[in-house]
Motif scaffolding. Structure first.
Motif, PDB file in Angstrom:
ATOM      1  N   ALA A 102       0.834  -1.207   0.000  1.00  0.00           N
ATOM      2  CA  ALA A 102       0.000   0.000   0.000  1.00  0.00           C
ATOM      3  C   ALA A 102       0.870   1.259   0.000  1.00  0.00           C
ATOM      4  O   ALA A 102       0.567   2.235  -0.698  1.00  0.00           O
ATOM      5  CB  ALA A 102      -0.926  -0.004   1.209  1.00  0.00           C
ATOM      6  N   HIS A 103       1.951   1.215   0.792  1.00  0.00           N
ATOM      7  CA  HIS A 103       2.863   2.357   0.833  1.00  0.00           C
ATOM      8  C   HIS A 103       3.550   2.542  -0.524  1.00  0.00           C
ATOM      9  O   HIS A 103       3.756   3.672  -0.990  1.00  0.00           O
ATOM     10  CB  HIS A 103       3.901   2.132   1.934  1.00  0.00           C
ATOM     11  CG  HIS A 103       4.794   3.311   2.163  1.00  0.00           C
ATOM     12  ND1 HIS A 103       6.131   3.202   2.432  1.00  0.00           N
ATOM     13  CD2 HIS A 103       4.525   4.645   2.132  1.00  0.00           C
ATOM     14  CE1 HIS A 103       6.665   4.393   2.575  1.00  0.00           C
ATOM     15  NE2 HIS A 103       5.707   5.301   2.404  1.00  0.00           N
ATOM     16  N   ALA A 104       3.905   1.439  -1.182  1.00  0.00           N
ATOM     17  CA  ALA A 104       4.528   1.521  -2.500  1.00  0.00           C
ATOM     18  C   ALA A 104       3.568   2.144  -3.518  1.00  0.00           C
ATOM     19  O   ALA A 104       3.968   2.979  -4.341  1.00  0.00           O
ATOM     20  CB  ALA A 104       4.957   0.127  -2.961  1.00  0.00           C
ATOM     21  N   ALA A 105       2.278   1.746  -3.461  1.00  0.00           N
ATOM     22  CA  ALA A 105       1.289   2.315  -4.375  1.00  0.00           C
ATOM     23  C   ALA A 105       1.102   3.810  -4.120  1.00  0.00           C
ATOM     24  O   ALA A 105       0.962   4.602  -5.059  1.00  0.00           O
ATOM     25  CB  ALA A 105      -0.043   1.585  -4.218  1.00  0.00           C
ATOM     26  N   VAL A 155      -6.178   9.939  -6.375  1.00  0.00           N
ATOM     27  CA  VAL A 155      -5.605   8.848  -5.591  1.00  0.00           C
ATOM     28  C   VAL A 155      -4.892   9.401  -4.361  1.00  0.00           C
ATOM     29  O   VAL A 155      -5.061   8.902  -3.234  1.00  0.00           O
ATOM     30  CB  VAL A 155      -4.633   8.019  -6.453  1.00  0.00           C
ATOM     31  CG1 VAL A 155      -3.874   7.015  -5.585  1.00  0.00           C
ATOM     32  CG2 VAL A 155      -5.381   7.299  -7.562  1.00  0.00           C
ATOM     33  N   HIS A 156      -4.112  10.455  -4.570  1.00  0.00           N
ATOM     34  CA  HIS A 156      -3.368  11.079  -3.470  1.00  0.00           C
ATOM     35  C   HIS A 156      -4.316  11.612  -2.397  1.00  0.00           C
ATOM     36  O   HIS A 156      -4.096  11.405  -1.197  1.00  0.00           O
ATOM     37  CB  HIS A 156      -2.497  12.200  -4.029  1.00  0.00           C
ATOM     38  CG  HIS A 156      -1.702  12.925  -2.993  1.00  0.00           C
ATOM     39  ND1 HIS A 156      -0.724  12.327  -2.225  1.00  0.00           N
ATOM     40  CD2 HIS A 156      -1.753  14.230  -2.585  1.00  0.00           C
ATOM     41  CE1 HIS A 156      -0.201  13.210  -1.388  1.00  0.00           C
ATOM     42  NE2 HIS A 156      -0.807  14.372  -1.587  1.00  0.00           N
ATOM     43  N   LEU A 157      -5.387  12.285  -2.832  1.00  0.00           N
ATOM     44  CA  LEU A 157      -6.344  12.842  -1.869  1.00  0.00           C
ATOM     45  C   LEU A 157      -7.060  11.737  -1.107  1.00  0.00           C
ATOM     46  O   LEU A 157      -7.324  11.867   0.101  1.00  0.00           O
ATOM     47  CB  LEU A 157      -7.361  13.716  -2.599  1.00  0.00           C
ATOM     48  CG  LEU A 157      -6.831  15.023  -3.183  1.00  0.00           C
ATOM     49  CD1 LEU A 157      -7.925  15.752  -3.954  1.00  0.00           C
ATOM     50  CD2 LEU A 157      -6.272  15.934  -2.090  1.00  0.00           C
ATOM     51  N   ALA A 158      -7.378  10.651  -1.794  1.00  0.00           N
ATOM     52  CA  ALA A 158      -8.055   9.547  -1.119  1.00  0.00           C
ATOM     53  C   ALA A 158      -7.160   8.931  -0.041  1.00  0.00           C
ATOM     54  O   ALA A 158      -7.612   8.622   1.067  1.00  0.00           O
ATOM     55  CB  ALA A 158      -8.466   8.490  -2.143  1.00  0.00           C
ATOM     56  N   VAL A 159      -5.879   8.758  -0.357  1.00  0.00           N
ATOM     57  CA  VAL A 159      -4.946   8.154   0.598  1.00  0.00           C
ATOM     58  C   VAL A 159      -4.691   9.088   1.775  1.00  0.00           C
ATOM     59  O   VAL A 159      -4.632   8.661   2.936  1.00  0.00           O
ATOM     60  CB  VAL A 159      -3.622   7.795  -0.112  1.00  0.00           C
ATOM     61  CG1 VAL A 159      -2.564   7.374   0.897  1.00  0.00           C
ATOM     62  CG2 VAL A 159      -3.849   6.694  -1.137  1.00  0.00           C
ATOM     63  N   ALA A 161      -6.612  11.595   2.841  1.00  0.00           N
ATOM     64  CA  ALA A 161      -7.805  12.273   3.357  1.00  0.00           C
ATOM     65  C   ALA A 161      -7.816  12.411   4.883  1.00  0.00           C
ATOM     66  O   ALA A 161      -8.113  13.494   5.412  1.00  0.00           O
ATOM     67  CB  ALA A 161      -9.056  11.551   2.869  1.00  0.00           C
ATOM     68  N   PRO A 162      -7.508  11.353   5.646  1.00  0.00           N
ATOM     69  CA  PRO A 162      -7.518  11.528   7.106  1.00  0.00           C
ATOM     70  C   PRO A 162      -6.512  12.573   7.587  1.00  0.00           C
ATOM     71  O   PRO A 162      -6.820  13.383   8.476  1.00  0.00           O
ATOM     72  CB  PRO A 162      -7.153  10.122   7.619  1.00  0.00           C
ATOM     73  CG  PRO A 162      -7.532   9.199   6.515  1.00  0.00           C
ATOM     74  CD  PRO A 162      -7.231   9.951   5.258  1.00  0.00           C
ATOM     75  N   LEU A 163      -5.300  12.559   7.005  1.00  0.00           N
ATOM     76  CA  LEU A 163      -4.282  13.530   7.415  1.00  0.00           C
ATOM     77  C   LEU A 163      -4.682  14.945   7.014  1.00  0.00           C
ATOM     78  O   LEU A 163      -4.497  15.896   7.792  1.00  0.00           O
ATOM     79  CB  LEU A 163      -2.945  13.161   6.775  1.00  0.00           C
ATOM     80  CG  LEU A 163      -1.719  13.955   7.244  1.00  0.00           C
ATOM     81  CD1 LEU A 163      -1.457  13.696   8.716  1.00  0.00           C
ATOM     82  CD2 LEU A 163      -0.495  13.583   6.414  1.00  0.00           C
ATOM     83  N   ILE A 164      -5.258  15.084   5.810  1.00  0.00           N
ATOM     84  CA  ILE A 164      -5.707  16.406   5.356  1.00  0.00           C
ATOM     85  C   ILE A 164      -6.805  16.929   6.261  1.00  0.00           C
ATOM     86  O   ILE A 164      -6.809  18.108   6.656  1.00  0.00           O
ATOM     87  CB  ILE A 164      -6.181  16.332   3.891  1.00  0.00           C
ATOM     88  CG1 ILE A 164      -5.002  16.024   2.963  1.00  0.00           C
ATOM     89  CG2 ILE A 164      -6.851  17.644   3.471  1.00  0.00           C
ATOM     90  CD1 ILE A 164      -5.408  15.738   1.532  1.00  0.00           C
ATOM     91  N   ALA A 165      -7.771  16.060   6.604  1.00  0.00           N
ATOM     92  CA  ALA A 165      -8.882  16.482   7.469  1.00  0.00           C
ATOM     93  C   ALA A 165      -8.374  16.914   8.844  1.00  0.00           C
ATOM     94  O   ALA A 165      -8.867  17.887   9.431  1.00  0.00           O
ATOM     95  CB  ALA A 165      -9.882  15.340   7.617  1.00  0.00           C
TER      96      ALA A 165
END
Length: 388
Positions: A102-105, A155-159, A161-165
């Motif tokens: 997941a981190h690689a993706a 994709v970046h925003l989805a991954v 999202a918790p940190l951004i929020a």
């Protein structure tokens, strides 16, 4: 005994999620504006079959606005992208670099996003000065990269999202009572907040400066401070800039000598320049708006395309192929869809700003139409061919 990892140490306080989030949402807004206006430009230049019969011709200045905004937002995104990369680049040195599939993706999507955005903005800036140092089609690659950026961004925003929020809003810092000493933690938080404000002020000033000093090529009130833009809309023959001269297009005096306009249709005919001048002339005020971002309004006089088609037995207009005399360069043959050909503002122009067209502006005749990219306002027109 293992070999110690020699990695850089970052002591700056602003390589943090909060700063990245604040700059990132500004960068995201600029990219969103740039993408939407880019889609508008693409579909006006190459409309799909389902859209071609419904292209809007109003407002007549629509393309001038959307393409000007496209270039303005793209230029504004440059300092924002550089500031964003500065806040997050220590993440490049995290060890181990990959911890899971997941981190690689996630890192792969970020690499695609960053590299595509850098290349997109670099190519866009070179396009504004018409400097094409690559062997491939600018428009096709620019269009493809835009979708790569948008896909990677989602994709970046989805991954993230918790940190951004978590860092979307400014964190609360407990106030320090008057005369009291602040704890070290509160002092550090206050200092970090002040540093962040200073950084954001600097980034805002950079964005404001590049916008203010380049937007004048399309925003008339800012023309006097158009210091960094590649084009001054006031400079050019007959008060209008030129992207491709007659010489560059291979249009010589021999080609123009004995010129005639050939109109295809149920009642095909040809006209000399004198015969074309004898037809009812119309005057319109329309802008030339180019993909490079510059635009300028001008007064045009000539014969309405709808009148030329009516004379050929097509009173309701028709889809046209417009053929130019030019021998070199792109857009020597363009397609004009029905919404334009039956619009009263669409002319085969013979005069510009009360003067006969200069050779570089398309003498003896050129197309001018409302809400249409400048690349499709064909110069040195010699033939109008009706398409099924």
């Amino acid at each position: 005994m293992g070999i110690p990892q020699l990695r850089p140490r970052f002591r700056g306080r602003l390589h943090d999620p909060r700063t990245a989030t604040v700059i990132g949402r500004l960068l995201g807004l600029a990219i969103l504006i740039c993408f939407v206006t880019g889609v508008i430009s693409h579909y006006l230049q190459e409309p799909p079959s389902w859209l071609s019969a419904h292209l809007p011709t109003r407002p007549s200045w629509g393309y001038r606005f959307s393409q000007g905004l496209h270039v303005i937002s793209g230029i504004a995104a440059v300092p924002l992208l550089l500031a964003k990369l500065w806040t997050v680049y220590p993440r490049l040195f995290v060890w181990p670099p990959l911890t899971s599939p997941a981190h690689a993706a996630e890192r792969l999507s970020i690499a695609a996003l960053v590299s595509a955005t850098l290349l997109e903005l670099f190519m866009g800036l070179l396009n504004t000065v018409q400097w094409y140092v690559w062997p491939f089609s600018f428009r096709q690659v620019h269009w493809a990269l835009a979708w790569v950026i948008v896909g990677s961004l989602f994709v970046h925003l989805a991954v993230k999202a918790p940190l951004i929020a978590e860092h979307w809003r400014r964190p609360a810092v407990d106030p320090v009572p008057l005369g009291a000493d602040a704890s070290p933690a509160v002092s550090d938080a206050l200092a970090e907040d002040l540093d962040r404000r200073s950084l954001l002020r600097g980034v805002t000033m950079a964005v404001g400066a590049v916008t203010l000093f380049t937007a004048g090529q399309s925003v008339t009130p800012l023309a006097d401070v158009d210091l960094l833009a590649p084009r001054d809309p006031e400079i050019g023959p007959q008060g209008l800039p030129v992207n491709r001269t007659a010489r560059a297009a291979g249009v010589t005096a021999d080609l123009v000598d004995g010129w005639q306009l050939h109109v295809d249709g149920p009642q095909a005919y040809s006209l000399t320049l004198d015969e074309l001048k004898a037809m009812p002339q119309h005057r319109v005020e329309l802008p030339i708006a180019c993909v490079e971002g510059w635009s300028k309004s001008a007064h045009w006089e000539g014969v309405r395309i709808k009148d030329l088609l009516a004379r050929a037995g097509l009173p309701d207009g028709a889809r046209l192929r417009v053929v130019s005399l030019q021998r070199r360069g792109g857009y020597g043959v363009t397609v004009m869809d029905l919404p334009y050909t039956r619009d009263d503002l669409t002319l085969l122009a013979l005069r510009l700003n009360d003067e006969v067209l200069a050779p570089d502006h398309g003498y003896p005749a050129r197309i001018i139409a409302p809400n249409r990219p400048g690349a499709l306002q064909t110069k040195w027109v010699t033939k109008l061919e009706v398409l099924a």
